[in-house]
Structures are given as C-alpha cells and as structure tokens.
Design a protein around this motif. Sequence first.
Motif, short mmCIF file in Angstrom:
data_model
loop_
_atom_site.label_atom_id
_atom_site.label_comp_id
_atom_site.label_asym_id
_atom_site.label_seq_id
_atom_site.Cartn_x
_atom_site.Cartn_y
_atom_site.Cartn_z
N UNK A 4 -5.21 11.21 1.18
CA UNK A 4 -5.39 10.35 2.35
C UNK A 4 -4.00 9.95 2.83
N UNK A 5 -3.69 10.24 4.10
CA UNK A 5 -2.37 9.92 4.63
C UNK A 5 -2.48 9.11 5.90
N UNK A 6 -1.81 7.97 5.89
CA UNK A 6 -1.70 7.12 7.09
C UNK A 6 -3.04 6.91 7.78
N UNK A 7 -4.04 6.63 6.99
CA UNK A 7 -5.38 6.45 7.54
C UNK A 7 -5.54 5.05 8.14
N UNK A 8 -5.91 5.02 9.42
CA UNK A 8 -6.23 3.76 10.08
C UNK A 8 -7.56 3.94 10.79
N UNK A 9 -8.43 2.95 10.66
CA UNK A 9 -9.74 3.05 11.31
C UNK A 9 -10.08 1.69 11.91
N UNK A 10 -10.50 1.69 13.16
CA UNK A 10 -10.87 0.41 13.76
C UNK A 10 -12.29 0.44 14.31
N UNK A 11 -12.95 -0.70 14.21
CA UNK A 11 -14.29 -0.88 14.76
C UNK A 11 -14.15 -1.57 16.11
N UNK A 12 -15.07 -1.24 16.99
CA UNK A 12 -15.08 -1.89 18.29
C UNK A 12 -16.38 -2.67 18.38
N UNK A 13 -16.28 -3.97 18.63
CA UNK A 13 -17.49 -4.74 18.89
C UNK A 13 -17.29 -5.48 20.19
N UNK A 14 -18.14 -5.20 21.16
CA UNK A 14 -17.96 -5.77 22.49
C UNK A 14 -16.64 -5.33 23.05
N UNK A 15 -15.81 -6.29 23.40
CA UNK A 15 -14.52 -5.92 24.00
C UNK A 15 -13.39 -5.98 22.99
N UNK A 16 -13.71 -6.38 21.74
CA UNK A 16 -12.63 -6.48 20.75
C UNK A 16 -12.62 -5.26 19.83
N UNK A 17 -11.43 -4.94 19.40
CA UNK A 17 -11.23 -3.81 18.50
C UNK A 17 -10.35 -4.33 17.37
N UNK A 18 -10.75 -4.08 16.15
CA UNK A 18 -9.91 -4.56 15.04
C UNK A 18 -9.87 -3.50 13.94
N UNK A 19 -8.77 -3.49 13.23
CA UNK A 19 -8.60 -2.50 12.17
C UNK A 19 -9.38 -2.91 10.93
N UNK A 20 -10.28 -2.04 10.50
CA UNK A 20 -10.97 -2.26 9.23
C UNK A 20 -10.10 -1.69 8.10
N UNK A 21 -9.34 -0.65 8.42
CA UNK A 21 -8.41 -0.05 7.46
C UNK A 21 -7.10 0.22 8.16
N UNK A 22 -6.00 -0.09 7.52
CA UNK A 22 -4.71 0.18 8.16
C UNK A 22 -3.74 0.82 7.17
#
Length: 226
Positions: A4-22
């Motif tokens: 796993x290299x430089x994995x970033x994943x974000x969730x979008x809820x409504x108008x906000x987006x936040x990183x669940x993994x960075x």
Amino acid sequence: MIRIQDLTMSYETGSTRYDALRDINLELAAGETCAIIGPSGCGKSTLLKILAGIITDFTGTVAINEQPVRPKQQIIGFIPQNYGLLPWKNVYENICLGFKIKHKKQDEYETDLNSLVQLLGLGGLEARYPGELSGGQQQRVALARAFLLKPDLLLMDEPFSALDAMTREEIQNVFLHVWRKHSVSTILVTHHMEEAVYLGRKIVIMAAAPGKISQIVDNPLFGVDG
Ligand code: ADP
Ligand code: ADP
C-alpha cells in the motif's frame, strides 16, 4: 505480497468531504499476518474494504502480488464480524459457497475440503445450519470457507470479538494452526491489543481523524508460546 503506497481515501457526505484515510504506507510479505488496531472511526473498516476491492475510489497504490486489487482476478477472502454465513445453507454448503462465487470445480478441492473440516473440528456438523451452531463453530465454518480457496489475501474484521474469552482463545489457536499449514497472507482488524500481539507478525497502530498509521511494529512476541 501486499503493498500500500500513499493511500488516501475520502468520504463525501452532503457538501463536505473528509479524509477517512490519509497517506497510508504498508508492506506485508507473502504469508505474513498483520493486525491493525486503533480507535473506532480511524478507518480500519475502510482500509479492509479497499483491500477487498469494495471501495475503489481512492488515491495511491494498493497492490496484491504486484497487481492492483481486482477482486475478479484475485482471490480475496473476507470474514466479516458476523461471520457472513448464509442461514439457509448448511455447514457443508456454506463452506462450498466460495466455489460458486469463484466458479471453481468442486472436485479439485475435495481433499482440501475434507482435511480442513477435520482440522477445524467440524466433522459431523456438515448438515447443521448456522443457527444450530455456537459462535465458535460458526467462526470455524467461516475460516474453512476462507482457507479452502487459498486466497491471495485473507481479511478479517474483528473476527473473534463476539466470542467469549475462552472460545476466543481456542479459535485464535485454531486460526494460527490452520494459518501455519496454509501460509495465507492475513490482515485482521481488532480492538484487543492482546489479540494483535498474539496474532500479528506485524502490528499496525492507527490514529483517528484523519485515519493514519502512527506506528508499525515488527512483533517480537509473535509465535512465542506462553
Ligand atoms: P473504523 O472501522 O476504524 O471504526 P471506519 O473505516 O468505519 O472506521 O470509518 C472511518 C471514518 O469514515 C469515520 O469517521 C466514519 O464515520 C466514516 N465513514 C465510514 N463509512 C462511511 C460512509 N459510508 N460514508 C461516510 N463516512 C463514512
Ligand atoms: P444458489 O444458486 O444455491 O441460491 P448462489 O450462488 O446464488 O446460490 O448464492 C446464494 C446467495 O449467496 C446469493 O444471494 C448471493 O448473493 C450470496 N452470496 C454470494 N457470495 C457471498 C458471500 N461471499 N458471502 C455471503 N453471501 C454471498
């Protein structure tokens, strides 16, 4: 091997987006076990879903044996918290579910199937339904199903938390016993430090908000009895 290299994943809820993994970086040698531990919400389940190919919207690289995760081509075993057995199918049918999913011929696996049933202490229970089994026995069925397909990667989400302490210890030993025979790369998520130390050759400690790895420990106690 898992990379796993430089994995970033974000969730979008409504108008906000936040990183669940960075910025997750992790390597796991073939046949190793890795225990991931961290507070609720730090992204453990998200990470497992990415490795299982369920979540595909991320940045960075996630590779199994040098290939990007592709559940159609790789065999990825997944044992969810509630074991994932189908209540209307008996033990034998549940163990064999993987054949249907992966379109494999059952007779190629007959010997392995019988030896796994014995190894996991499921002999004589083949005709029972999940509702007629204890939690520990259900977990054994889930393990048989997962190991039978010789997965490239086995993922387990809090696999033993629903069990009472004594059964948990017993199943942990059963897991290690089968894992040693089959040498399957395994990543498990747990809330119990003791479990991480007992089952993880590598221990990954995660921190929350955003989910990232705070420490990776090569566990000196793994495989040490007592
Ligand atoms: P853990 O398994 O460590 O408890 P999760 O991977 O379930 O953590 O969740 C990581 C973060 O992402 C948490 O803040 C959680 O609320 C959020 N999250 C999880 N699933 C979703 C989703 N489907 N949509 C939006 N946010 C989610
Ligand atoms: P049958 O033809 O005997 O009904 P199927 O192959 O159609 O058997 O599978 C039965 C059910 O199992 C389907 O609803 C399918 O979605 C579900 N299923 C498939 N793979 C899995 C799995 N890995 N875990 C749990 N359920 C699954």
